[in-house]
Scaffold this motif. Structure first.
Motif, PDB file in Angstrom:
ATOM      1  N   THR A   1       0.829  -1.203   0.000  1.00  0.00           N
ATOM      2  CA  THR A   1       0.000   0.000   0.000  1.00  0.00           C
ATOM      3  C   THR A   1       0.862   1.251   0.000  1.00  0.00           C
ATOM      4  N   ALA A   2       1.974   1.210   0.740  1.00  0.00           N
ATOM      5  CA  ALA A   2       2.911   2.340   0.721  1.00  0.00           C
ATOM      6  C   ALA A   2       3.545   2.505  -0.657  1.00  0.00           C
ATOM      7  N   ASP A   3       3.852   1.391  -1.325  1.00  0.00           N
ATOM      8  CA  ASP A   3       4.424   1.465  -2.674  1.00  0.00           C
ATOM      9  C   ASP A   3       3.479   2.196  -3.626  1.00  0.00           C
ATOM     10  N   ILE A   4       2.217   1.839  -3.575  1.00  0.00           N
ATOM     11  CA  ILE A   4       1.233   2.456  -4.472  1.00  0.00           C
ATOM     12  C   ILE A   4       1.043   3.924  -4.115  1.00  0.00           C
ATOM     13  N   THR A   5       1.133   4.244  -2.826  1.00  0.00           N
ATOM     14  CA  THR A   5       1.037   5.645  -2.415  1.00  0.00           C
ATOM     15  C   THR A   5       2.176   6.465  -3.000  1.00  0.00           C
ATOM     16  N   ALA A   6       3.396   5.916  -2.968  1.00  0.00           N
ATOM     17  CA  ALA A   6       4.541   6.624  -3.559  1.00  0.00           C
ATOM     18  C   ALA A   6       4.341   6.834  -5.053  1.00  0.00           C
ATOM     19  N   ALA A   7       3.866   5.805  -5.740  1.00  0.00           N
ATOM     20  CA  ALA A   7       3.625   5.935  -7.177  1.00  0.00           C
ATOM     21  C   ALA A   7       2.538   6.968  -7.461  1.00  0.00           C
ATOM     22  N   ALA A   8       1.500   6.992  -6.614  1.00  0.00           N
ATOM     23  CA  ALA A   8       0.425   7.977  -6.785  1.00  0.00           C
ATOM     24  C   ALA A   8       0.942   9.393  -6.579  1.00  0.00           C
ATOM     25  N   LEU A   9       1.821   9.574  -5.607  1.00  0.00           N
ATOM     26  CA  LEU A   9       2.416  10.895  -5.396  1.00  0.00           C
ATOM     27  C   LEU A   9       3.186  11.339  -6.637  1.00  0.00           C
ATOM     28  N   PHE A  10       3.907  10.418  -7.261  1.00  0.00           N
ATOM     29  CA  PHE A  10       4.639  10.765  -8.481  1.00  0.00           C
ATOM     30  C   PHE A  10       3.677  11.217  -9.579  1.00  0.00           C
ATOM     31  N   VAL A  11       2.623  10.454  -9.793  1.00  0.00           N
ATOM     32  CA  VAL A  11       1.657  10.824 -10.823  1.00  0.00           C
ATOM     33  C   VAL A  11       1.061  12.192 -10.510  1.00  0.00           C
ATOM     34  N   ALA A  12       0.729  12.429  -9.246  1.00  0.00           N
ATOM     35  CA  ALA A  12       0.165  13.726  -8.857  1.00  0.00           C
ATOM     36  C   ALA A  12       1.145  14.861  -9.123  1.00  0.00           C
ATOM     37  N   LEU A  13       2.418  14.647  -8.810  1.00  0.00           N
ATOM     38  CA  LEU A  13       3.430  15.670  -9.083  1.00  0.00           C
ATOM     39  C   LEU A  13       3.566  15.922 -10.572  1.00  0.00           C
ATOM     40  N   GLU A  14       3.533  14.869 -11.354  1.00  0.00           N
ATOM     41  CA  GLU A  14       3.607  15.033 -12.813  1.00  0.00           C
ATOM     42  C   GLU A  14       2.395  15.782 -13.360  1.00  0.00           C
ATOM     43  N   ARG A  15       1.294  15.705 -12.668  1.00  0.00           N
ATOM     44  CA  ARG A  15       0.070  16.382 -13.113  1.00  0.00           C
ATOM     45  C   ARG A  15      -0.071  17.782 -12.543  1.00  0.00           C
ATOM     46  N   GLY A  16       0.973  18.241 -11.847  1.00  0.00           N
ATOM     47  CA  GLY A  16       0.984  19.637 -11.426  1.00  0.00           C
ATOM     48  C   GLY A  16       0.896  19.888  -9.951  1.00  0.00           C
ATOM     49  N   LEU A  17       0.825  18.847  -9.118  1.00  0.00           N
ATOM     50  CA  LEU A  17       0.814  19.056  -7.667  1.00  0.00           C
ATOM     51  C   LEU A  17       2.082  19.776  -7.251  1.00  0.00           C
ATOM     52  N   ARG A  18       1.948  20.843  -6.495  1.00  0.00           N
ATOM     53  CA  ARG A  18       3.091  21.627  -6.063  1.00  0.00           C
ATOM     54  C   ARG A  18       3.365  21.421  -4.582  1.00  0.00           C
TER      55      ARG A  18
END
Length: 285
Positions: free
Chosen positions: A267-284
């Motif tokens: 679950t932590a692995d998927i959370t890290a991957a989700a954070l990456f996708v969010a950052l790529e989509r403009g999360l600051r």
């Protein structure tokens, strides 16, 4: 001055930042975070592992084969004193970084294109990566003991004789491993959690902690199932559902799972991957 996260930052930089944000989020029941360590695995080990993985992440962004970039990221991650900190995170991040760098538009389709194009050489590199750290894995299929990933490079001849790509290896594991299911299922949970993080508000580590708990409620953690059995994994998801929305209850659950050695690491692995996708989509940040 350039802000960190979002447009103008390379995919490799966003991936490293995602690893740092994931371990900084709290509470994440059963996992190392900024407020709690495990007996032999500490917060500082995860920080060092994230930094150590950076060369492999840059390789992925520069177009290196997924397997080679992943092995290099794992080798660099393993240089800290705690052992395996982010093997599963990197298994998800490396193809996502490659997809983001190649296409400029990170989607389930572009990510799927990357993983489906992996080769037998990528599979061999994946197996060799197990020689750098100890990873908790399930037993191999009963009809293919020669494909046990714990054999490392000794299993490469079997991969080559069968012509198995890294995507094929993930398909063999998808029934029992959540990260493999992400590979073969269009990174469904990763992208959904990224949407939730982007739609949330407040400090990013707090958003990540909430996304982690939602993921844990949604599906039992496969690392917990591997180590403790499916009944325990289902119980953990139920406890997370009871605690969700109650910060004090979530903190108590975090302490209890750490004390019992129950670690929802997938679950932590998927959370890290989700954070990456969010950052790529403009999360600051």
């Amino acid at each position: 001055m350039r802000r960190i996260g979002g447009p103008g930052v390379t995919p490799a930089e966003n991936a490293e930042l995602a690893l740092l944000l994931e371990v900084s989020s709290t509470p994440k029941p059963g996992n190392v975070d900024r407020n709690r360590d495990l007996d032999d695995l500490r917060f500082e080990h995860f920080l060092a592992g994230a930094v150590g993985s950076s060369e492999g992440l840059r390789m992925a962004a520069d177009g290196a084969p997924v397997g080679a970039a992943f092995e290099r990221a794992v080798e660099g991650m393993s240089r800290q004193g705690g052992g395996n900190t982010q093997f599963g995170c990197l298994l998800l991040l490396v193809p996502l970084v490659r997809a983001a760098a190649e296409n400029g538009d990170l989607t389930p389709e572009t990510a799927t294109s990357v993983v489906e194009s992996t080769t037998v050489a990528d599979a061999a590199a994946f197996y060799r990566s197990f020689e750098h750290v100890d990873v908790a894995v399930d037993d191999p299929p009963h009809d293919a003991p020669e494909l046990d990933v714990r054999r490392g490079s000794d299993a490469v001849p079997a991969l080559e004789s069968r012509g198995l790509t890294l995507y094929d290896v993930m398909e063999l594991s998808a029934g029992r491993d959540g990260n493999a299911r992400e590979w073969t299922g269009g990174f469904r949970r990763t992208f959904a959690a990224a949407d939730a993080i982007c739609d949330d508000d407040g400090p990013v580590p707090d958003r990540a902690a909430r996304a982690f708990l939602d993921l844990l409620v949604e599906e039992p953690d496969t690392l917990v199932a591997t180590r403790h059995g499916e009944e325990v994994a289902a119980a953990v998801s139920g406890w997370a559902a009871d605690a969700r929305g109650d910060e004090a209850a979530t903190e108590r659950l975090a302490e209890a799972l750490v004390a019992e050695g129950v670690n929802p690491g997938t679950t932590a692995d998927i959370t890290a991957a989700a954070l990456f996708v969010a950052l790529e989509r403009g999360l600051r940040v």
